[in-house]
Write a protein that holds these residues in place. Structure first.
Motif, mmCIF file in Angstrom:
data_model
loop_
_atom_site.group_PDB
_atom_site.id
_atom_site.type_symbol
_atom_site.label_atom_id
_atom_site.label_comp_id
_atom_site.label_asym_id
_atom_site.label_seq_id
_atom_site.Cartn_x
_atom_site.Cartn_y
_atom_site.Cartn_z
ATOM 1 N N LYS A 67 12.024 -25.475 -67.134
ATOM 2 C CA LYS A 67 12.314 -25.181 -65.737
ATOM 3 C C LYS A 67 11.119 -25.542 -64.873
ATOM 4 O O LYS A 67 9.989 -25.443 -65.320
ATOM 5 N N GLU A 68 11.393 -25.945 -63.645
ATOM 6 C CA GLU A 68 10.300 -26.285 -62.737
ATOM 7 C C GLU A 68 9.614 -25.038 -62.199
ATOM 8 O O GLU A 68 8.409 -25.011 -61.993
ATOM 9 N N THR A 69 10.407 -23.968 -61.965
ATOM 10 C CA THR A 69 9.873 -22.707 -61.440
ATOM 11 C C THR A 69 10.209 -21.574 -62.396
ATOM 12 O O THR A 69 11.366 -21.418 -62.793
ATOM 13 N N LEU A 70 9.206 -20.809 -62.777
ATOM 14 C CA LEU A 70 9.411 -19.648 -63.640
ATOM 15 C C LEU A 70 9.135 -18.375 -62.835
ATOM 16 O O LEU A 70 8.211 -18.331 -62.030
ATOM 17 N N THR A 71 9.949 -17.358 -63.079
ATOM 18 C CA THR A 71 9.795 -16.078 -62.399
ATOM 19 C C THR A 71 9.129 -15.081 -63.334
ATOM 20 O O THR A 71 9.620 -14.817 -64.427
ATOM 21 N N MET A 72 8.021 -14.565 -62.881
ATOM 22 C CA MET A 72 7.326 -13.503 -63.604
ATOM 23 C C MET A 72 7.592 -12.190 -62.878
ATOM 24 O O MET A 72 7.487 -12.114 -61.663
ATOM 25 N N ILE A 73 7.953 -11.156 -63.630
ATOM 26 C CA ILE A 73 8.173 -9.850 -63.023
ATOM 27 C C ILE A 73 7.120 -8.882 -63.543
ATOM 28 O O ILE A 73 6.744 -8.932 -64.717
ATOM 29 N N THR A 74 6.627 -8.039 -62.656
ATOM 30 C CA THR A 74 5.554 -7.122 -63.015
ATOM 31 C C THR A 74 5.720 -5.817 -62.247
ATOM 32 O O THR A 74 6.610 -5.686 -61.393
ATOM 33 N N SER A 75 4.875 -4.859 -62.564
ATOM 34 C CA SER A 75 4.862 -3.570 -61.858
ATOM 35 C C SER A 75 3.491 -3.423 -61.200
ATOM 36 O O SER A 75 2.541 -2.950 -61.829
#
Length: 511
Positions: free
Chosen positions: A48-56
């Protein structure tokens, strides 16, 4: 002749300029093609060209908001690692946020490609997600009042111990409870809440990671922390991925490279070592003389612009929900009084469901289930507006129905005798009178929505309350930012009430 010569000269110059421009364009195009091919080749390695990182982002120094001058930027140890990996693998990075206990559900709902939040790869978590190699190891500590003499696990017998819900510290505390009798665990959502429970005397101690505990102990001179000897689950941090993710190997390769070239050590020194090598100020300092609140609002002055930035989001969310909820509630009320049984049944069942289930449950289902059921990646703001519209519509439908039925029947009969169509009668005659009668109830519903808007913080929307909580986490304080947020809500509610009162007076004068 001179004119002709000048014309030929200008033509020659124009041709030269065109050649230069063409050459320059060709060079730029070649560079763009080379760069584009290079980028697409690298990006294809992660799919993928854009990756989503999720955090707190309420867990300094791992991840937290930079709040100075109102800036809304998430920074920290994990963020630096993610940016290094982004650069190595050539993808664009998008950072999302959630409460810690919502991170793995977000992965499972395909709302993110990976999680970085100081998360430890426990066996239970491995059943649901995949993990990278460990990139940082920390130690757990017992945080307690200096006067409590709670310094080792054996001292916790018969005590109430706080832990953050869904963390490795919660699991480690359960292991301690199996060996030390009569320990009662109390799970809370955030570390600042746990620390405040200690200060309030509701719990006796807490299990907190050392790097996080240090900041709270320095900010609270009446507290101390002591490292717990190594137990079965090491508190190592790793990156979490959805089950079967193709990102695990390339991320592991970069993490191993960072270990080998010293980049991880450099980043850990940047965020941890400077503080960890210092003698904690509270360990040797005397206990606080007073257990009062000791409020000092000067500490949050630099962060006030950050909290104030939550106001437009809260207002836009509230007004959108009220506007759409009013239309939906009106439609439902028409269904109920239409006399068409299927529409009436639908409206009554709908109202019973949305009034009979918690709003927070509805919000979580809409936000996490929509991508899985429909494939549409609904944003947190959209999920909030949609949920509150559906919920407020159920309540407003009853209010509007009552307002319509409260209009004198003579109005209906007079309109029908004059040949006014039913839609025109409702729109021009009945609804204006009904809305005038129910205006106070609608204002109450709007005020309720304004205050309930804080619930969207659970799915990562940084509105007023969430902004205040972030400031509190960053400053290791609790009351000051929350009291300031409460003041903002009060001012907004009073402003809304005054506006509603002015509108009501105007409507009365127009009678």
């Amino acid at each position: 002749m001179m004119f002709s010569s000048k014309k030929r000269q200008r033509g020659t110059l124009n041709r030269e300029q065109k050649k230069r421009r063409l050459f320059l364009f060709t060079v730029i195009l070649a560079i763009a093609i080379l760069f584009g091919d290079y980028h697409s080749t690298i990006a294809s390695s992660v799919g993928k060209e854009t990756l989503t990182m999720i955090t707190s982002p309420d867990y300094p120094p791992y991840e937290f908001y930079e709040t100075k001058d109102g800036e809304r930027k998430i920074v920290g140890f994990d963020i630096d690692i993610a940016n290094y990996i982004k650069k190595e693998l050539g993808f664009k990075l998008k950072i999302a946020q959630s409460d810690f206990n919502g991170l793995i559900p977000a992965l499972q709902a395909n709302r993110a490609d990976f999680v970085m939040a100081g998360m430890t790869p426990t066996p239970q978590r491995r059943e649901n997600v995949d993990f990278s190699i460990i990139y940082y190891e920390a130690q757990d500590t017992i945080v307690a009042s200096k006067s409590s003499n709670l310094t080792k696990p054996e001292d916790l017998s018969g005590k109430i111990v706080g832990v953050q819900l869904g963390t490795i510290q919660e699991q480690n505390a359960k292991q301690i409870a199996e060996k030390v009798p009569n320990i009662k665990l109390k799970q809370l959502n955030k570390v600042p809440e746990i620390v405040q429970e200690i200060k309030a005397g509701r719990i006796d101690a807490a299990i907190v990671e050392d790097t996080v505990a240090l900041g709270f102990v320095k900010a609270n001179p009446d507290l101390q922390f002591n490292v717990i000897p190594s137990i079965e689950n090491a508190s190592g941090s790793a990156i979490a991925f959805p089950k079967g993710s193709q990102l695990v190997k390339p991320f592991n390769d970069v993490l191993q490279k960072m270990k080998n070239n010293g980049e991880l050590e450099r980043l850990s020194k940047k965020w941890f070592s400077a503080n960890l090598t210092e003698e904690p100020l509270s360990t040797n300092s005397p206990p606080a003389a007073s257990k009062g609140l000791n409020l000092d609002f000067r500490r949050i002055i630099p962060d006030i612009p950050f909290i104030l930035k939550g106001i437009p989001l809260t207002l836009s969310f509230t007004l959108s929900s009220v506007f759409l909820g009013l239309f939906w509630g009106t439609a439902l009320s028409f269904f109920k009084i239409s006399g068409i049984k299927p529409l009436g049944w639908f409206a009554n069942v709908y109202t019973s469901i949305f009034r009979g289930t918690p709003l927070l449950l509805q919000l979580s289902l809409v936000y996490f289930a929509t991508p899985q059921l429909t494939g549409y990646d609904i944003s947190a703001f959209q999920a909030g507006v949609f949920t509150f519209t559906l919920n407020s519509g159920a309540y407003m439908s009853e209010t509007i129905r009552g307002g319509i039925q409260a209009v004198d029947k003579g109005q209906f009969e007079a309109a029908m005798s004059m040949g006014v169509s039913y839609p025109m009668m409702m729109w021009d005659i009945i609804l204006p009178q009904a809305l005038k009668n129910i205006l106070p109830a609608l204002v109450n519903e709007t005020i309720g929505l304004l205050k309930d808007s804080s619930l969207v913080a659970t799915i990562g929307v940084v509105e007023i309350l969430r902004s205040a909580q972030i400031v509190g986490a960053n400053k290791y304080i609790y009351f000051e930012p929350l009291l300031f947020a409460g003041l903002i809500y009060y001012v907004l509610v009073m402003g809304l009430s005054f506006a509603a009162s002015a509108l009501e007076r105007k409507l009365r004068r127009s009678d």
